[in-house]
Scaffold this motif. Sequence first.
Motif, PDB file in Angstrom:
ATOM      1  N   GLY A 177       0.781  -1.226   0.000  1.00 36.90           N
ATOM      2  CA  GLY A 177       0.000   0.000   0.000  1.00 36.90           C
ATOM      3  C   GLY A 177       0.811   1.272   0.000  1.00 36.90           C
ATOM      4  O   GLY A 177       0.245   2.350   0.195  1.00 36.90           O
ATOM      5  N   LYS A 178       2.110   1.162  -0.216  1.00 36.17           N
ATOM      6  CA  LYS A 178       2.984   2.341  -0.210  1.00 36.17           C
ATOM      7  C   LYS A 178       3.505   2.670  -1.608  1.00 36.17           C
ATOM      8  O   LYS A 178       4.568   3.264  -1.756  1.00 36.17           O
ATOM      9  CB  LYS A 178       4.163   2.122   0.744  1.00 36.17           C
ATOM     10  CG  LYS A 178       3.781   1.848   2.193  1.00 36.17           C
ATOM     11  CD  LYS A 178       3.149   3.067   2.850  1.00 36.17           C
ATOM     12  CE  LYS A 178       2.874   2.810   4.322  1.00 36.17           C
ATOM     13  NZ  LYS A 178       2.286   3.981   4.994  1.00 36.17           N
ATOM     14  N   ASP A 179       2.766   2.297  -2.650  1.00 37.66           N
ATOM     15  CA  ASP A 179       3.228   2.522  -4.018  1.00 37.66           C
ATOM     16  C   ASP A 179       3.389   4.004  -4.350  1.00 37.66           C
ATOM     17  O   ASP A 179       4.114   4.351  -5.293  1.00 37.66           O
ATOM     18  CB  ASP A 179       2.246   1.891  -5.014  1.00 37.66           C
ATOM     19  CG  ASP A 179       2.245   0.369  -4.932  1.00 37.66           C
ATOM     20  OD1 ASP A 179       3.111  -0.165  -4.211  1.00 37.66           O
ATOM     21  OD2 ASP A 179       1.382  -0.262  -5.567  1.00 37.66           O
ATOM     22  N   TYR A 180       2.707   4.872  -3.615  1.00 34.98           N
ATOM     23  CA  TYR A 180       2.808   6.306  -3.903  1.00 34.98           C
ATOM     24  C   TYR A 180       4.220   6.844  -3.679  1.00 34.98           C
ATOM     25  O   TYR A 180       4.564   7.937  -4.142  1.00 34.98           O
ATOM     26  CB  TYR A 180       1.816   7.090  -3.041  1.00 34.98           C
ATOM     27  CG  TYR A 180       2.028   6.948  -1.552  1.00 34.98           C
ATOM     28  CD1 TYR A 180       2.905   7.784  -0.875  1.00 34.98           C
ATOM     29  CD2 TYR A 180       1.351   5.975  -0.826  1.00 34.98           C
ATOM     30  CE1 TYR A 180       3.112   7.656   0.493  1.00 34.98           C
ATOM     31  CE2 TYR A 180       1.545   5.841   0.541  1.00 34.98           C
ATOM     32  CZ  TYR A 180       2.422   6.685   1.198  1.00 34.98           C
ATOM     33  OH  TYR A 180       2.625   6.554   2.553  1.00 34.98           O
ATOM     34  N   LEU A 181       5.068   6.082  -2.975  1.00 33.99           N
ATOM     35  CA  LEU A 181       6.448   6.512  -2.739  1.00 33.99           C
ATOM     36  C   LEU A 181       7.332   6.357  -3.976  1.00 33.99           C
ATOM     37  O   LEU A 181       8.457   6.839  -3.989  1.00 33.99           O
ATOM     38  CB  LEU A 181       7.055   5.717  -1.567  1.00 33.99           C
ATOM     39  CG  LEU A 181       6.481   6.027  -0.183  1.00 33.99           C
ATOM     40  CD1 LEU A 181       7.087   5.103   0.857  1.00 33.99           C
ATOM     41  CD2 LEU A 181       6.744   7.479   0.190  1.00 33.99           C
ATOM     42  N   TYR A 182       6.817   5.677  -5.009  1.00 37.19           N
ATOM     43  CA  TYR A 182       7.589   5.565  -6.252  1.00 37.19           C
ATOM     44  C   TYR A 182       7.825   6.944  -6.877  1.00 37.19           C
ATOM     45  O   TYR A 182       8.884   7.188  -7.456  1.00 37.19           O
ATOM     46  CB  TYR A 182       6.860   4.676  -7.258  1.00 37.19           C
ATOM     47  CG  TYR A 182       6.808   3.213  -6.882  1.00 37.19           C
ATOM     48  CD1 TYR A 182       7.834   2.627  -6.146  1.00 37.19           C
ATOM     49  CD2 TYR A 182       5.732   2.414  -7.268  1.00 37.19           C
ATOM     50  CE1 TYR A 182       7.788   1.288  -5.799  1.00 37.19           C
ATOM     51  CE2 TYR A 182       5.677   1.071  -6.928  1.00 37.19           C
ATOM     52  CZ  TYR A 182       6.704   0.513  -6.191  1.00 37.19           C
ATOM     53  OH  TYR A 182       6.653  -0.815  -5.860  1.00 37.19           O
ATOM     54  N   LYS A 183       6.843   7.813  -6.782  1.00 37.07           N
ATOM     55  CA  LYS A 183       6.975   9.143  -7.413  1.00 37.07           C
ATOM     56  C   LYS A 183       8.093   9.962  -6.776  1.00 37.07           C
ATOM     57  O   LYS A 183       8.980  10.447  -7.494  1.00 37.07           O
ATOM     58  CB  LYS A 183       5.645   9.884  -7.347  1.00 37.07           C
ATOM     59  CG  LYS A 183       4.520   9.263  -8.166  1.00 37.07           C
ATOM     60  CD  LYS A 183       3.280  10.123  -8.109  1.00 37.07           C
ATOM     61  CE  LYS A 183       2.143   9.489  -8.910  1.00 37.07           C
ATOM     62  NZ  LYS A 183       1.670   8.232  -8.291  1.00 37.07           N
ATOM     63  N   PRO A 184       8.108  10.177  -5.452  1.00 43.74           N
ATOM     64  CA  PRO A 184       9.238  10.920  -4.882  1.00 43.74           C
ATOM     65  C   PRO A 184      10.572  10.212  -5.080  1.00 43.74           C
ATOM     66  O   PRO A 184      11.597  10.873  -5.245  1.00 43.74           O
ATOM     67  CB  PRO A 184       8.882  11.046  -3.392  1.00 43.74           C
ATOM     68  CG  PRO A 184       7.856  10.000  -3.140  1.00 43.74           C
ATOM     69  CD  PRO A 184       7.104   9.842  -4.412  1.00 43.74           C
ATOM     70  N   ALA A 185      10.571   8.872  -5.069  1.00 45.77           N
ATOM     71  CA  ALA A 185      11.809   8.144  -5.312  1.00 45.77           C
ATOM     72  C   ALA A 185      12.355   8.457  -6.709  1.00 45.77           C
ATOM     73  O   ALA A 185      13.553   8.718  -6.887  1.00 45.77           O
ATOM     74  CB  ALA A 185      11.586   6.644  -5.149  1.00 45.77           C
ATOM     75  N   GLY A 186      11.468   8.429  -7.701  1.00 44.55           N
ATOM     76  CA  GLY A 186      11.894   8.753  -9.059  1.00 44.55           C
ATOM     77  C   GLY A 186      12.428  10.174  -9.167  1.00 44.55           C
ATOM     78  O   GLY A 186      13.432  10.419  -9.849  1.00 44.55           O
ATOM     79  N   MET A 187      11.773  11.118  -8.495  1.00 44.17           N
ATOM     80  CA  MET A 187      12.243  12.502  -8.522  1.00 44.17           C
ATOM     81  C   MET A 187      13.620  12.626  -7.873  1.00 44.17           C
ATOM     82  O   MET A 187      14.512  13.294  -8.414  1.00 44.17           O
ATOM     83  CB  MET A 187      11.237  13.397  -7.802  1.00 44.17           C
ATOM     84  CG  MET A 187       9.905  13.540  -8.504  1.00 44.17           C
ATOM     85  SD  MET A 187       8.736  14.565  -7.575  1.00 44.17           S
ATOM     86  CE  MET A 187       9.635  16.091  -7.469  1.00 44.17           C
ATOM     87  N   PHE A 188      13.814  11.977  -6.737  1.00 43.95           N
ATOM     88  CA  PHE A 188      15.106  12.077  -6.055  1.00 43.95           C
ATOM     89  C   PHE A 188      16.232  11.487  -6.906  1.00 43.95           C
ATOM     90  O   PHE A 188      17.319  12.067  -6.998  1.00 43.95           O
ATOM     91  CB  PHE A 188      15.040  11.363  -4.702  1.00 43.95           C
ATOM     92  CG  PHE A 188      14.296  12.127  -3.645  1.00 43.95           C
ATOM     93  CD1 PHE A 188      14.511  13.490  -3.466  1.00 43.95           C
ATOM     94  CD2 PHE A 188      13.368  11.489  -2.823  1.00 43.95           C
ATOM     95  CE1 PHE A 188      13.820  14.202  -2.488  1.00 43.95           C
ATOM     96  CE2 PHE A 188      12.679  12.194  -1.848  1.00 43.95           C
ATOM     97  CZ  PHE A 188      12.904  13.549  -1.686  1.00 43.95           C
TER      98      PHE A 188
END
Length: 225
Positions: free
Chosen positions: A134-145
Amino acid sequence: MQKETKIKILFFVIMVGSVCMLTAVVTDHWAVLSPRVENVNTTCEAAHFGLWRLCKKHIYIEDEELIGKGCGPISLPGEINCSYFRHFTPGEDSEIFEVKTQREYNISAAAIAIFSLVFMILGTLCVLGSLRKGKDYLYKPAGMFFAFAGLCAIISVEVMRQSVKRMIESEETIWIEYYYSWSFACACTGFVLLLLSGIGLLLVSMPQMPRNPWETCMDAEPEQI
């Protein structure tokens, strides 16, 4: 290809890019410099350096054909003397470095490389957090970083390249030949892999687009993970 498979591939590419960038930051083979050989049966002093350290190698010259050419290659045997750059401490080493290697450029390159490492760490923390259900939304900030880490890497590379260029073109320089070595190549590789994989992770984490123009994102079929 399923979304889960794409993410696994991107994670692998990110890992390779991170290793390349970390290797570039901690090693000192960004550039190799050679002075002119003036005499034979004596030693000349070639050098290689990175973000933190300058190493000078005393190479014994006995071939008369090398007179007037650059000292080296750096792979020849010889005594090596390495010293860390004193970026923020005044002293003899700092004064020598300021004249010969454009101290202000090197400080900038090192600082930007540190920012790249910080973005890599933040991206890694987001990736580790996304492994929980349920933490898939962390992919976006990870990609940005990771994309930001790649941008910082290429900026650091360009600053270092300008440093070497100004140093060689200076009238007071003793170096007549130079080339970029494997640490520089690692930084360039890290830039490409981190930037592309970061953008790829951002794209993969986007919501699935509707298959028909009259559908909305809410009407589209759920993704199969």
